[in-house]
Design a protein around this motif. Structure first.
Motif, PDB file in Angstrom:
ATOM      1  N   CYS A 187      44.469 133.066 144.160  1.00  0.00           N
ATOM      2  CA  CYS A 187      45.640 132.648 144.389  1.00  0.00           C
ATOM      3  C   CYS A 187      46.018 131.805 143.158  1.00  0.00           C
ATOM      4  N   GLU A 188      47.267 132.136 142.545  1.00  0.00           N
ATOM      5  CA  GLU A 188      47.909 131.000 141.545  1.00  0.00           C
ATOM      6  C   GLU A 188      48.205 129.894 141.818  1.00  0.00           C
ATOM      7  N   LEU A 189      47.909 128.798 141.090  1.00  0.00           N
ATOM      8  CA  LEU A 189      48.599 127.416 141.327  1.00  0.00           C
ATOM      9  C   LEU A 189      49.619 127.411 140.265  1.00  0.00           C
ATOM     10  N   LEU A 190      50.656 126.708 140.754  1.00  0.00           N
ATOM     11  CA  LEU A 190      52.040 126.138 139.982  1.00  0.00           C
ATOM     12  C   LEU A 190      52.293 124.901 140.239  1.00  0.00           C
ATOM     13  N   CYS A 191      52.725 124.095 139.239  1.00  0.00           N
ATOM     14  CA  CYS A 191      53.251 122.561 139.481  1.00  0.00           C
ATOM     15  C   CYS A 191      54.801 122.676 138.651  1.00  0.00           C
ATOM     16  N   GLU A 192      55.579 121.711 139.225  1.00  0.00           N
ATOM     17  CA  GLU A 192      56.957 121.429 138.649  1.00  0.00           C
ATOM     18  C   GLU A 192      57.221 120.262 138.227  1.00  0.00           C
ATOM     19  N   PRO A 193      56.293 119.567 137.212  1.00  0.00           N
ATOM     20  CA  PRO A 193      56.765 118.370 136.847  1.00  0.00           C
ATOM     21  C   PRO A 193      58.070 118.074 136.028  1.00  0.00           C
ATOM     22  N   GLY A 194      58.924 117.024 136.248  1.00  0.00           N
ATOM     23  CA  GLY A 194      60.067 116.666 135.617  1.00  0.00           C
ATOM     24  C   GLY A 194      60.067 115.522 134.939  1.00  0.00           C
ATOM     25  N   ARG A 195      59.881 114.290 136.000  1.00  0.00           N
ATOM     26  CA  ARG A 195      59.490 113.032 135.427  1.00  0.00           C
ATOM     27  C   ARG A 195      58.577 112.844 134.407  1.00  0.00           C
ATOM     28  N   ALA A 196      57.410 113.346 134.753  1.00  0.00           N
ATOM     29  CA  ALA A 196      56.115 113.262 133.941  1.00  0.00           C
ATOM     30  C   ALA A 196      56.394 113.830 132.574  1.00  0.00           C
ATOM     31  N   LEU A 197      57.314 114.794 132.234  1.00  0.00           N
ATOM     32  CA  LEU A 197      57.396 115.586 130.938  1.00  0.00           C
ATOM     33  C   LEU A 197      58.572 114.654 130.264  1.00  0.00           C
ATOM     34  N   VAL A 198      59.453 114.509 130.784  1.00  0.00           N
ATOM     35  CA  VAL A 198      60.628 113.769 130.009  1.00  0.00           C
ATOM     36  C   VAL A 198      60.798 112.176 130.156  1.00  0.00           C
ATOM     37  N   ALA A 199      60.292 111.587 131.288  1.00  0.00           N
ATOM     38  CA  ALA A 199      60.740 110.175 131.348  1.00  0.00           C
ATOM     39  C   ALA A 199      60.691 109.211 130.020  1.00  0.00           C
ATOM     40  N   GLU A 200      59.608 109.374 129.434  1.00  0.00           N
ATOM     41  CA  GLU A 200      59.334 108.499 128.193  1.00  0.00           C
ATOM     42  C   GLU A 200      60.134 109.111 127.080  1.00  0.00           C
ATOM     43  N   ALA A 201      60.804 110.254 127.108  1.00  0.00           N
ATOM     44  CA  ALA A 201      61.280 111.031 125.977  1.00  0.00           C
ATOM     45  C   ALA A 201      62.622 110.661 125.577  1.00  0.00           C
ATOM     46  N   GLU A 202      63.314 109.562 126.413  1.00  0.00           N
ATOM     47  CA  GLU A 202      64.531 109.075 126.214  1.00  0.00           C
ATOM     48  C   GLU A 202      64.666 107.559 126.716  1.00  0.00           C
ATOM     49  N   SER A 203      65.549 106.803 125.679  1.00  0.00           N
ATOM     50  CA  SER A 203      65.915 105.535 126.111  1.00  0.00           C
ATOM     51  C   SER A 203      67.388 105.419 125.981  1.00  0.00           C
ATOM     52  N   VAL A 204      67.878 104.296 126.447  1.00  0.00           N
ATOM     53  CA  VAL A 204      69.329 104.144 125.907  1.00  0.00           C
ATOM     54  C   VAL A 204      69.453 102.597 125.420  1.00  0.00           C
ATOM     55  N   ILE A 205      70.328 102.701 124.307  1.00  0.00           N
ATOM     56  CA  ILE A 205      70.650 101.369 123.594  1.00  0.00           C
ATOM     57  C   ILE A 205      71.967 100.828 124.044  1.00  0.00           C
ATOM     58  N   VAL A 206      72.047  99.736 124.455  1.00  0.00           N
ATOM     59  CA  VAL A 206      73.011  99.007 125.083  1.00  0.00           C
ATOM     60  C   VAL A 206      73.631  97.683 124.464  1.00  0.00           C
ATOM     61  N   ARG A 207      74.787  97.495 124.669  1.00  0.00           N
ATOM     62  CA  ARG A 207      75.092  96.172 124.047  1.00  0.00           C
ATOM     63  C   ARG A 207      75.617  95.255 125.095  1.00  0.00           C
ATOM     64  N   VAL A 208      75.153  93.890 124.871  1.00  0.00           N
ATOM     65  CA  VAL A 208      75.270  92.782 125.660  1.00  0.00           C
ATOM     66  C   VAL A 208      76.862  92.301 125.512  1.00  0.00           C
ATOM     67  N   ASP A 209      77.963  92.544 126.371  1.00  0.00           N
ATOM     68  CA  ASP A 209      78.979  92.079 126.240  1.00  0.00           C
ATOM     69  C   ASP A 209      79.519  90.811 126.693  1.00  0.00           C
ATOM     70  N   ALA A 210      78.498  90.151 127.437  1.00  0.00           N
ATOM     71  CA  ALA A 210      78.762  88.765 128.091  1.00  0.00           C
ATOM     72  C   ALA A 210      77.415  88.506 128.427  1.00  0.00           C
ATOM     73  N   ARG A 211      77.157  86.971 128.820  1.00  0.00           N
ATOM     74  CA  ARG A 211      76.048  86.597 129.142  1.00  0.00           C
ATOM     75  C   ARG A 211      76.714  85.448 130.415  1.00  0.00           C
ATOM     76  N   ARG A 212      76.117  85.364 131.499  1.00  0.00           N
ATOM     77  CA  ARG A 212      76.418  84.361 132.539  1.00  0.00           C
ATOM     78  C   ARG A 212      75.047  83.849 133.185  1.00  0.00           C
TER      79      ARG A 212
END
Length: 395
Positions: free
Chosen positions: A248-273
């Protein structure tokens, strides 16, 4: 697309008005290499997790050639990749999508979880004799942060008859399951594979493939799972107990584990309260999981000056839209001195961040860059790599 060393280097060049998606293809490449080397079977990329061409290219360069696709749009996007093999693993598909997938794109791997879906596949492929059919079974999601049970999966009572009927139709027959997204306990896979073994025995039907789905975790401030090797050890142990293991062949389908750490987002602070920061991306953008799934993402002030960054404080974030649900409770740990006009890098949004972003209130447009430094958190980088300020990009 610009290739630069870090978010700080980006701010030295310009102060972006829009949030910036920061891709790290080298991180996706490394993750794919690890999975291919350590999983005892075939690794499919779950294309729904992130469709950035630079990251998909990095996965392909690392050796990924099979893809879990859930829609005709994903099929159309992935099919042009040379040598790509597509697995249409959504258990409920439209008749038109089945026709086009099989006729126009040569898809012959399909999942189903009911007699009605099996009938659709047979009818809309014209009774093709070259199909690999995977029966999706229900399994507990008790060890995952985002349970996916309830929507899909044949019950233990339904599964034996479905397996027997599919065996009479399929050229190759498989069983598949999903333990839930961000599974944090290796035994989740062992328990599901034990259930598969019991089904094979009770039905008396031999199968050619077992697809253990996705669910492999990444690191977050609120979730620091065991090393991935412990998940692989559990899969090997449980698979070795199956009567069909050697055929029997085993397969897996990772998504999160392959790409989660491969992208971030840089945001601006427009206000602080107080200890609430108003930023230019949020729940209707790449940070959906922070608002609706209780995720805490790593965050850091992007500094290009010598401004002191201590002490730290805990902050909640508000996104830019007019909807009060655009709220990210966090907490996000940042320097207590953060203020309007500062920029923050929020990491680990490579899984499902960009694909969930929409255009509500006219937001949802991003600049993009490739960064060559290391992710804030990693399941794969060595301590030495994490200490390095920059790495050569694979892009």
């Amino acid at each position: 697309m610009d290739v630069i060393t870090s978010a700080a280097e980006l701010l030295r060049r310009r102060r972006p008005e829009r949030p910036v998606l920061a891709l790290r293809p080298h991180a996706a490449h490394r993750a794919a290499k690890w999975f291919i080397a350590n999983f005892p079977g075939r690794v499919l990329y779950a294309a729904k997790a992130n469709d950035a061409p630079q990251l998909v290219d990095a996965l392909v360069e690392a050796g990924i050639s099979a893809f879990d696709v859930a829609s005709l749009v994903e099929i159309e996007r992935i099919a042009p990749i040379q040598g790509a093999e597509l697995y249409f693993m959504n258990p409920v598909k439209s008749r038109g999508a089945i026709v086009r997938a099989h006729r126009d794109f040569g898809v012959k791997h399909f999942a189903f979880d009911s007699e009605e879906e099996l009938d659709k596949i047979v009818e809309e492929t014209g009774g093709a004799g070259n199909l690999t059919l995977f029966l999706r079974i229900a399994c507990p999601n008790t060890h995952s942060l985002i349970p996916l049970e309830g929507k899909f999966g044949a019950s233990p009572e339904e599964a034996p008859a479905l397996l027997l009927r599919a065996r009479q139709i399929a050229r190759r027959l498989g069983i598949t399951f999903h333990v839930g997204s961000q599974a944090v306990v290796p035994v989740a896979f062992g328990e599901a594979l034990k259930q598969v073994g019991q089904l094979i025995v009770s039905s008396g039907v031999l199968v050619d493939a077992i697809d253990i789905g996705g669910g492999f975790p990444s690191r977050y401030p609120h979730s620091d799972p065991p090393e991935l090797v412990s998940f692989m050890d559990e899969v090997v142990r449980a698979a070795d107990e199956l009567a069909v293991r050697h055929s029997c062949e085993l397969l897996c389908e990772p998504g999160r584990a392959l790409v989660a750490e491969a992208e971030s987002v840089i945001v601006r602070v427009d206000a602080r309260r107080g200890n609430a920061l108003y930023i230019n991306d949020g729940a209707f953008g790449t940070l959906f999981d922070a608002a609706y799934s209780g995720f805490r993402f790593p965050a850091r002030l992007v500094s290009i000056s010598r401004r002191k960054s201590k002490p730290v404080a805990e902050f909640a974030l508000y996104g830019p839209t007019c909807d009060s649900s655009d709220y990210l409770p966090g907490p996000f740990v940042l320097p207590a001195s953060v203020r309007e006009g500062d920029y923050i890098e929020i990491g680990q949004i490579g899984a499902y961040g960009r694909v969930l972003a929409n255009r509500f209130n006219g937001y949802g447009e991003y600049d993009e860059v490739i960064l060559t430094d290391e992710p804030m958190l990693s399941m794969y980088a060595t301590p030495e790599e994490q200490a390095q300020p920059a790495l050569k990009s694979t892009a």
